[in-house]
Enzyme design. Structure first.
Site, PDB file in Angstrom:
ATOM      1  N   GLN A 263      19.715 -17.855  53.231  1.00 17.25           N
ATOM      2  CA  GLN A 263      20.567 -16.875  54.166  1.00 17.25           C
ATOM      3  C   GLN A 263      20.565 -17.648  55.535  1.00 17.25           C
ATOM      4  O   GLN A 263      21.979 -17.710  55.907  1.00 17.25           O
ATOM      5  CB  GLN A 263      19.786 -15.354  54.441  1.00 17.25           C
ATOM      6  N   GLU A 331      22.355  -6.038  54.848  1.00 15.65           N
ATOM      7  CA  GLU A 331      23.516  -6.446  53.745  1.00 15.65           C
ATOM      8  C   GLU A 331      22.795  -6.721  52.496  1.00 15.65           C
ATOM      9  O   GLU A 331      23.138  -5.937  51.373  1.00 15.65           O
ATOM     10  CB  GLU A 331      24.174  -7.601  54.259  1.00 15.65           C
ATOM     11  N   HIS A 332      21.737  -7.459  52.588  1.00 12.89           N
ATOM     12  CA  HIS A 332      21.120  -7.870  51.222  1.00 12.89           C
ATOM     13  C   HIS A 332      19.731  -7.467  51.337  1.00 12.89           C
ATOM     14  O   HIS A 332      19.003  -7.818  52.379  1.00 12.89           O
ATOM     15  CB  HIS A 332      21.054  -9.352  51.032  1.00 12.89           C
ATOM     16  N   ASP A 365      25.065 -13.575  44.950  1.00 16.60           N
ATOM     17  CA  ASP A 365      26.249 -14.086  45.535  1.00 16.60           C
ATOM     18  C   ASP A 365      27.269 -14.916  44.581  1.00 16.60           C
ATOM     19  O   ASP A 365      28.397 -14.819  44.720  1.00 16.60           O
ATOM     20  CB  ASP A 365      25.991 -15.386  46.273  1.00 16.60           C
TER      21      ASP A 365
END
Lengths: 434, 434
Positions: A263, A331-332, A365
């Site tokens: 990330q 977000e994740h 992703d």
């Protein structure tokens, strides 16, 4: 390498607040008069001068002389020759996975007929034209093209166009062109920045006006989207990417470390947060980061990101970890704990949830199927991943007959009178005058 | 009284374009630096001074001294005594109809488990807090309170708050308070304008921060919504109301005239358009308007609206009528023709569709059930009526096991390399190192 926040003590509210603030305020809409002014000027120029303005701005901002604004069939065909066959194959598998997942989001129009002969319903139809913005930059965002265009295509959008800034030579990255064609993008235009947003919102000689614009961009692109919103729909404002890993003693430090690193490599503003109830786990992950980092090519970005926005958060238990995560609305979200599924019911805010030790974020992703375009900076409180519904629109359907209208006519007239709208009452009266 | 546009000739493209432009450009986002500057200042003041700023602005803009910002239980109870029992009964029936319709829009979370042990899915959950803005003005928008709050309540929003400007005496219209309570609004605050939007977006001592703000307002309210969007979700930008009636020779001129009049009474900027393939019908409707108008109390507004934005459009046939309607993308579309249902498949853009001679727009405004908060000014191209989905958010769910991840690991690493993100590839590699 990262910062440690201990939320196990009683008086930790301030530490928690400071953490939330640090994470959500990585970027803010820059409403400085300068940027709004500059962008408004670009919008006006494109509205009044069309293609000419696009060519002028490409010269000015991209240092590119663009003759044909639209990328030709010949260039797209040439792009297929420039892309490795293995990558093309991977793009196709990814596209298929994205398609399969998003097909499950399709909704039918529905009606609800009643015994009294009336009928209510909802028509669900795709928007007609969607515009996708793909920023330039060093790394080609091949996967983002698929992750936005395929859901639009599944929704049934009949015309999908894409704008992306040209290189100095006026070209577009071949992998981007191939991904666009594979995803079902109908037309590609070599235009970037606020001028591309203006072109898609208002149309020019070359570029058709669209109904919705999707895709991330710099502050000029975001500001342009904010200003044209209403003339055209927009998706969301994407901030820097972020991950939050909830881990207990059963998690694997080397996996968690690798996921935090992956990330952090996106951006100096990216954030990587781990929350754990196991104090010893923090050091293990820190050690693994030290071990894995030296071999990574984006080491400098990672170090900066982890130093500023990397956090290991210590909590009493996994329930508290999820509470903190809900406040961050990541977000994740990776859940690397014993029996991870048992925690789903407690999760309120997250773009995508990755369950277990073998669902690392890069799987989402690129390959799993759900769109990787997700709400950032805490906006998962109210926003969703890019999905089919965002390319559909609804119309309500109302059908009454004379008898049913008469039955409720008193209510309608009473409401109209209370709101001082007697022409509304009159529309009922004329129907029952005789 | 209204303007006639004949689109039956071959060279009518310019007339059509002029019509579309006239209708969509009734209001535009005013991006003048003055308004943005003034609103930015209000946002900043509320962010830094909280309730104090709210009190100061209420004094300045509403000429009201507000002590308690929140409307008390005692005031709400008193409001019930001030509202006629018949109106309360009507509000309750309306609320029930709105509830029944919107319940049908609820979505379940879903999973899609695969044979290889992997699982994808989508969690669907309500947002936690919604804020409703109700403008002041002469006519109390009782029905709009129901039409926004009930869908939020059906979605499962746990906290619904409402802001509305105070009168000079610091009070709020009792019918608004009763409608709010009946709809399930938890808290009402006597604050209006851009300062109310700021309070709901950022929170003050009295007013909690919400996740989404809904409701129409003047240019200051709209600009505030545009500027805070992203920190908080917003619904849409409501323009002046509009109706489009498609009528053939079977329609009733007195009904169509009444429906056009009912729209025109909203606002001088409201638009009322009739499209017909029957030239004789135009005069009949014009005659009926002359007949009905004198008895209506909002005669002056209606005359101004019809003169400026009232149109009778002549077309070759009903298919062409629908084509013109799709280009206009009306908020309200009435279909008063023979076999109206047979035309639904051709309609692309409309907020709500009213079918047949006994489904006049006021039925939808007050009683039918679908929300009357609908996209205006052509935004039905890409927007939907207020609906339950707008108060829900989604999270994607991704679960893989070791075997399945290994199988697609080559694809993930190939993508990561193509995007120059080797820490992404590393997150896969560490899991299969041994």
């Amino acid at each position: 390498m990262f910062n440690i926040v201990d939320l196990r003590k009683d008086n930790n509210e301030e530490a928690a607040k400071a953490l939330y603030q640090k994470l959500t305020q990585r970027t803010k809409f820059n409403d400085g008069a300068n940027i709004i002014g500059a962008v408004s000027e670009i919008l006006d120029a494109v509205k009044s001068l069309g293609d000419k303005a696009l060519r002028d701005y490409s010269k000015k901002f991209d240092n590119a002389d663009i003759k044909e604004i639209r990328v030709s069939e010949a260039e797209i065909n040439a792009a297929y020759n420039a892309v490795e066959p293995e990558l093309l194959q991977t793009i196709r598998i990814s596209r298929q996975n994205i398609w399969s997942f998003h097909e499950k989001q399709l909704q039918n129009s529905w009606i609800s007929p009643n015994k009294d002969g009336t009928m209510l319903g909802q028509l669900v139809r795709p928007i007609e034209k969607a515009g996708l913005y793909v920023p330039g930059g060093t790394a080609p965002l091949i996967s983002s093209v698929l992750m936005t265009a395929v859901p639009a295509k599944v929704a049934g959008v009949s015309n999908i166009i894409m704008c992306t800034p040209p290189t100095k030579e006026g070209t577009v990255n071949p992998a981007i062109l191939v991904a666009a064609r594979e995803a079902g993008v109908d037309e590609v235009y070599r235009v970037g920045g606020a001028q591309a947003i203006a072109a898609m919102a208002y149309g020019t000689e070359s570029i058709p006006r669209v109904d919705k614009i999707c895709g991330p961009g710099n502050v000029y692109v975001s500001t342009a989207k904010r200003l044209i919103f209403g003339d055209c729909d927009i998706d969301m404002f994407a901030g820097p990417s972020e991950i939050l890993v909830i881990a207990d003693a059963t998690a694997r430090p080397e996996y968690v470390a690798a996921d935090l690193l992956s990330q952090a490599e996106h951006d100096k503003l990216a954030s990587s947060v781990m929350i754990t109830d196991d104090e010893g786990f923090v050091q293990k992950v820190a050690d693994e980061i030290e071990k894995q980092l030296p071999e990574l090519s984006r080491k400098a970005i990672i170090e900066s990101s982890l130093k500023e926005f990397g956090f290991a958060v210590l909590v009493e238990n996994i329930e508290q970890a999820i509470e903190v995560s809900n406040n961050i609305a990541p977000e994740h979200l990776e859940i690397c704990i014993n029996e991870p599924m048992s925690m789903l019911g407690l999760i309120k805010n997250a773009g995508a949830i990755f369950v277990g030790n073998y669902s690392p974020e890069p799987l989402g992703d690129y390959m799993a199927g759900p769109s990787h375009v997700l709400p950032t900076s805490g906006t998962a409180r109210f926003s969703s991943p890019v999905n089919v519904d965002q390319f559909l629109k609804k119309s309500s359907l109302i059908y009454y007959n004379r008898q049913a209208l008469e039955k409720t006519s008193g209510n309608i007239m009473r409401f109209a009178e209370a709101e001082l709208l007697d022409a509304h009452a009159n529309a009922i009266k004329v129907r029952f005058r005789n």
